[in-house]
Design a protein around this motif. Structure first.
Motif, PDB file in Angstrom:
ATOM      1  N   ILE A  62       0.851  -1.190   0.000  1.00  0.00           N
ATOM      2  CA  ILE A  62       0.000   0.000   0.000  1.00  0.00           C
ATOM      3  C   ILE A  62       0.892   1.247   0.000  1.00  0.00           C
ATOM      4  O   ILE A  62       1.822   1.366   0.812  1.00  0.00           O
ATOM      5  N   ASP A  63       0.605   2.184  -0.913  1.00  0.00           N
ATOM      6  CA  ASP A  63       1.407   3.416  -0.944  1.00  0.00           C
ATOM      7  C   ASP A  63       0.582   4.672  -0.667  1.00  0.00           C
ATOM      8  O   ASP A  63       1.129   5.778  -0.644  1.00  0.00           O
ATOM      9  N   TRP A  64      -0.730   4.533  -0.437  1.00  0.00           N
ATOM     10  CA  TRP A  64      -1.568   5.696  -0.119  1.00  0.00           C
ATOM     11  C   TRP A  64      -2.881   5.208   0.475  1.00  0.00           C
ATOM     12  O   TRP A  64      -3.418   4.175   0.072  1.00  0.00           O
ATOM     13  N   LEU A  65      -3.408   5.958   1.469  1.00  0.00           N
ATOM     14  CA  LEU A  65      -4.722   5.628   2.035  1.00  0.00           C
ATOM     15  C   LEU A  65      -5.336   6.879   2.648  1.00  0.00           C
ATOM     16  O   LEU A  65      -4.639   7.839   3.001  1.00  0.00           O
ATOM     17  N   GLU A  66      -6.677   6.850   2.756  1.00  0.00           N
ATOM     18  CA  GLU A  66      -7.380   7.970   3.375  1.00  0.00           C
ATOM     19  C   GLU A  66      -8.752   7.527   3.853  1.00  0.00           C
ATOM     20  O   GLU A  66      -9.473   6.808   3.142  1.00  0.00           O
ATOM     21  N   LEU A  67      -9.102   7.948   5.069  1.00  0.00           N
ATOM     22  CA  LEU A  67     -10.419   7.681   5.630  1.00  0.00           C
ATOM     23  C   LEU A  67     -11.418   8.726   5.140  1.00  0.00           C
ATOM     24  O   LEU A  67     -11.054   9.862   4.835  1.00  0.00           O
ATOM     25  N   SER A  68     -12.691   8.343   5.099  1.00  0.00           N
ATOM     26  CA  SER A  68     -13.747   9.322   4.829  1.00  0.00           C
ATOM     27  C   SER A  68     -13.907  10.225   6.043  1.00  0.00           C
ATOM     28  O   SER A  68     -13.340   9.973   7.106  1.00  0.00           O
ATOM     29  N   GLU A  69     -14.702  11.289   5.902  1.00  0.00           N
ATOM     30  CA  GLU A  69     -14.858  12.252   6.989  1.00  0.00           C
ATOM     31  C   GLU A  69     -15.375  11.612   8.266  1.00  0.00           C
ATOM     32  O   GLU A  69     -14.976  11.981   9.364  1.00  0.00           O
ATOM     33  N   THR A  70     -16.268  10.679   8.142  1.00  0.00           N
ATOM     34  CA  THR A  70     -16.826  10.018   9.323  1.00  0.00           C
ATOM     35  C   THR A  70     -16.015   8.808   9.762  1.00  0.00           C
ATOM     36  O   THR A  70     -16.257   8.256  10.828  1.00  0.00           O
ATOM     37  N   GLY A  71     -15.062   8.376   8.933  1.00  0.00           N
ATOM     38  CA  GLY A  71     -14.244   7.220   9.268  1.00  0.00           C
ATOM     39  C   GLY A  71     -14.889   5.892   8.975  1.00  0.00           C
ATOM     40  O   GLY A  71     -14.360   4.840   9.366  1.00  0.00           O
ATOM     41  N   HIS A  72     -16.029   5.867   8.262  1.00  0.00           N
ATOM     42  CA  HIS A  72     -16.710   4.612   7.954  1.00  0.00           C
ATOM     43  C   HIS A  72     -16.232   3.979   6.649  1.00  0.00           C
ATOM     44  O   HIS A  72     -16.562   2.826   6.366  1.00  0.00           O
ATOM     45  N   ARG A  73     -15.488   4.711   5.845  1.00  0.00           N
ATOM     46  CA  ARG A  73     -14.964   4.188   4.581  1.00  0.00           C
ATOM     47  C   ARG A  73     -13.471   4.447   4.506  1.00  0.00           C
ATOM     48  O   ARG A  73     -12.974   5.461   5.021  1.00  0.00           O
ATOM     49  N   LEU A  74     -12.774   3.530   3.848  1.00  0.00           N
ATOM     50  CA  LEU A  74     -11.339   3.671   3.650  1.00  0.00           C
ATOM     51  C   LEU A  74     -11.015   3.517   2.171  1.00  0.00           C
ATOM     52  O   LEU A  74     -11.414   2.540   1.536  1.00  0.00           O
ATOM     53  N   LEU A  75     -10.309   4.505   1.650  1.00  0.00           N
ATOM     54  CA  LEU A  75      -9.845   4.455   0.275  1.00  0.00           C
ATOM     55  C   LEU A  75      -8.345   4.213   0.295  1.00  0.00           C
ATOM     56  O   LEU A  75      -7.603   4.931   0.985  1.00  0.00           O
ATOM     57  N   SER A  76      -7.891   3.185  -0.413  1.00  0.00           N
ATOM     58  CA  SER A  76      -6.460   2.852  -0.408  1.00  0.00           C
ATOM     59  C   SER A  76      -6.002   2.477  -1.811  1.00  0.00           C
ATOM     60  O   SER A  76      -6.785   2.005  -2.638  1.00  0.00           O
ATOM     61  N   ARG A  77      -4.722   2.688  -2.070  1.00  0.00           N
ATOM     62  CA  ARG A  77      -4.127   2.393  -3.376  1.00  0.00           C
ATOM     63  C   ARG A  77      -2.884   1.546  -3.174  1.00  0.00           C
ATOM     64  O   ARG A  77      -2.090   1.807  -2.263  1.00  0.00           O
ATOM     65  N   ASP A  78      -2.753   0.510  -4.040  1.00  0.00           N
ATOM     66  CA  ASP A  78      -1.570  -0.344  -3.912  1.00  0.00           C
ATOM     67  C   ASP A  78      -0.566  -0.049  -5.026  1.00  0.00           C
ATOM     68  O   ASP A  78      -0.802   0.778  -5.910  1.00  0.00           O
TER      69      ASP A  78
END
Length: 525
Positions: free
Chosen positions: A495-511
């Motif tokens: 994984i080289d990048w990740l970010e939570l949504s504003e509420t923390g219920h979703r996670l976006l990540s890139r490999d």
């Protein structure tokens, strides 16, 4: 402590016109001077006269000159001034936020005898005005409820009051030498309220520092007592033929310096943290100033204002040293554990006070961040981190004495990330405990995401979450409030990048293979 003369605020007259009291507003923008002519003069932060208003007697039929002002003090929000008078009343004047606003009396507190002194503890936002009376009573007046009550009664007249640094307690001195301590709010681990000691003479000069009480009077001796009333240091000036009675004392906001006034003279006593002693570090002679009758220290600790018997008011800058950081900010050390940081390039931005709550000496100050908007200061055992625009400072325990190896990231609006020795620490501005700390070898902020109350939740419940790498292929999401793991998401590539949504219920990540993954808080994706 150095005293640099800044100028005259009010010139002295050729007759007695005593400066009764001086008060700085808590927001550092206004200075009030009460004179024996029963008028209160208002100045801006630079000492320029901007306004004045006359006080009123409790009953006009006794004459407009039938009373004297004994003390003035600003309210915690800096929009009101309480005035204590000898005609047995305390008036609270609403002066407004702007110069020229109409001055109106919004509270009246009648007393059983003449008012001799008063204070308004700054830290207690809804706290009471503390009033000392000639009959020995010490009373509390609540502005919101417009009621007053007697806290305790002494056998002799109350002559001086002094608040502690935290603003949750005060001491009073009386004509029989008694010094009494009282806490307004509950203070776990503090000494009990009651009589601390009996000074040899009435203590007209009274100050309460971080852990000591200073008392002085007509015997020309300064006595420093510990919290149990035991004398720990005595400064004896009785053998000096030019010395006269000591009339007033004022503690700096940091609690590590005390200014003492007598005849034509100001003394500065400084607390040395490394040696744990009080020392006389500066004596400033003011020829023909006569008796110093009032002292007031600005709330950020950078200025001391002195008033005298003939109406003269002088202003001094109080600093240990001054430096310029990154060419954009001036750092003034106003005490061993307190500095004032002032932006040089933006006159609209206000200065910020950085103070160690532990009383430790601040050894290093740095201004960091992309916009030079964050400050990092270091003591022997703590780290102070803050946001200059928000005016919020945090102090957390920190044992890295070398001061090297840490990496600070200020990309988030309300938190700072600290990477050090394989550990990630999250500090929320304004909180004196770390929000969270986890072990991770990744020191890249792109593989860390923090969300702290970025979207208001139903019921106002705190929402503070962190996503970080356990290893190059595993993401862990935790609740920073409880430390509990919300989900662990395993990928088949680095994984080289990740970010939570504003509420923390979703996670976006890139490999590393260029794939973008969207996961929910249960691990599904």
């Amino acid at each position: 402590m150095l005293l640099k003369y800044l100028g005259t605020i009010m010139p002295a007259q050729e007759l007695e016109n005593k400066v009764v009291d001086i008060a700085w507003s808590p927001n550092n923008l206004k200075l009030a001077v009460a004179s024996s002519d029963r008028t209160i003069y208002l100045f801006d932060e630079n000492g320029v006269k901007r306004d004045k208003f006359s006080t009123k007697p409790v009953d006009v039929k006794f004459g407009k000159k039938s009373y004297m002002i004994k003390g003035i003090v600003f309210s915690p929000e800096s929009t009101k001034i309480a005035v204590g008078q000898t005609d047995c009343i305390v008036y609270v004047y609403k002066i407004g936020e702007d110069w020229g606003d109409k001055k109106v009396i919004c509270n009246k507190f009648r007393q059983s005898s003449a008012v001799t002194c008063l204070i308004w503890p700054v830290e207690a936002k809804e706290g009471p005005i503390i009033i000392g009376l000639a009959d020995g009573k010490v009373r509390a007046a609540l502005v919101k409820s417009q009621k007053a009550q007697t806290l305790y009664t002494s056998d002799a007249m109350t002559i001086a009051l002094a608040s502690n640094i935290r603003g949750n307690g005060f001491i009073s001195s009386h004509a029989d030498g008694s010094i009494i301590r009282y806490y307004i709010t509950e203070n776990d681990g503090a000494e009990p309220s009651g009589r601390v000691c009996v000074h040899g003479v009435p203590a007209y000069a009274l100050a309460w520092s971080q852990s000591h009480i200073l008392a002085a009077g007509c015997d020309k001796r300064l006595t420093v007592y510990d919290s149990y009333g035991k004398p720990v240091k005595i400064f004896d000036y009785s053998r000096d033929p030019e010395e006269r009675e000591i009339t007033v004392a004022c503690c700096s906001p940091s609690g590590q310096s005390i200014a003492v006034g007598s005849w034509d003279k100001i003394r500065i006593l400084d607390w040395t943290p490394r040696r744990s002693v009080w020392e006389e570090t500066n004596v400033r002679t003011l020829p023909n100033f006569y008796t110093i009758t009032a002292l007031a220290w600005r709330r950020d600790g950078s200025k001391l204002v002195v008033g005298g018997l003939c109406g003269g008011v002088e202003q001094f800058e109080t600093i240990l040293r001054r430096t310029v950081v990154r060419g954009s900010h001036e750092v003034a050390y106003v005490g061993p554990s307190q500095v004032v940081i002032r932006p040089l390039n933006d006159s609209s931005q206000r200065s910020i006070v950085v103070r160690s709550q532990t009383g430790l000496e601040i050894e290093d100050v740095r201004v960091l961040g992309r916009r030079d908007n964050n400050v990092v200061a270091r003591t022997a055992r703590t780290l102070l981190i803050g946001d200059i625009e928000l005016g919020l400072i945090s102090e957390i325990p920190w044992e890295n004495r070398s001061g090297s190896g840490e990496k600070f990231f200020f990309e988030y609006p309300v938190v700072c990330l600290i990477f050090y020795s394989g550990e990630l620490t999250i500090v929320e501005y304004g909180q004196n405990e770390a929000l969270g700390s986890v072990r991770t070898e990744a020191v890249n902020p792109h593989v860390v995401s923090v969300r702290v109350n970025e979207r208001p939740s139903i019921g106002g419940i705190d929402n503070k979450k962190l996503a970080y790498l356990l290893d190059p292929r595993t993401v862990r999401v935790i609740d920073l409030l409880t430390g509990a793991t919300i989900s662990v998401i395993v990928h088949d590539a680095r994984i080289d990048w990740l970010e939570l949504s504003e509420t923390g219920h979703r996670l976006l990540s890139r490999d590393k293979r260029g794939r973008l993954w969207l996961s929910n808080d249960t691990g599904g994706r």
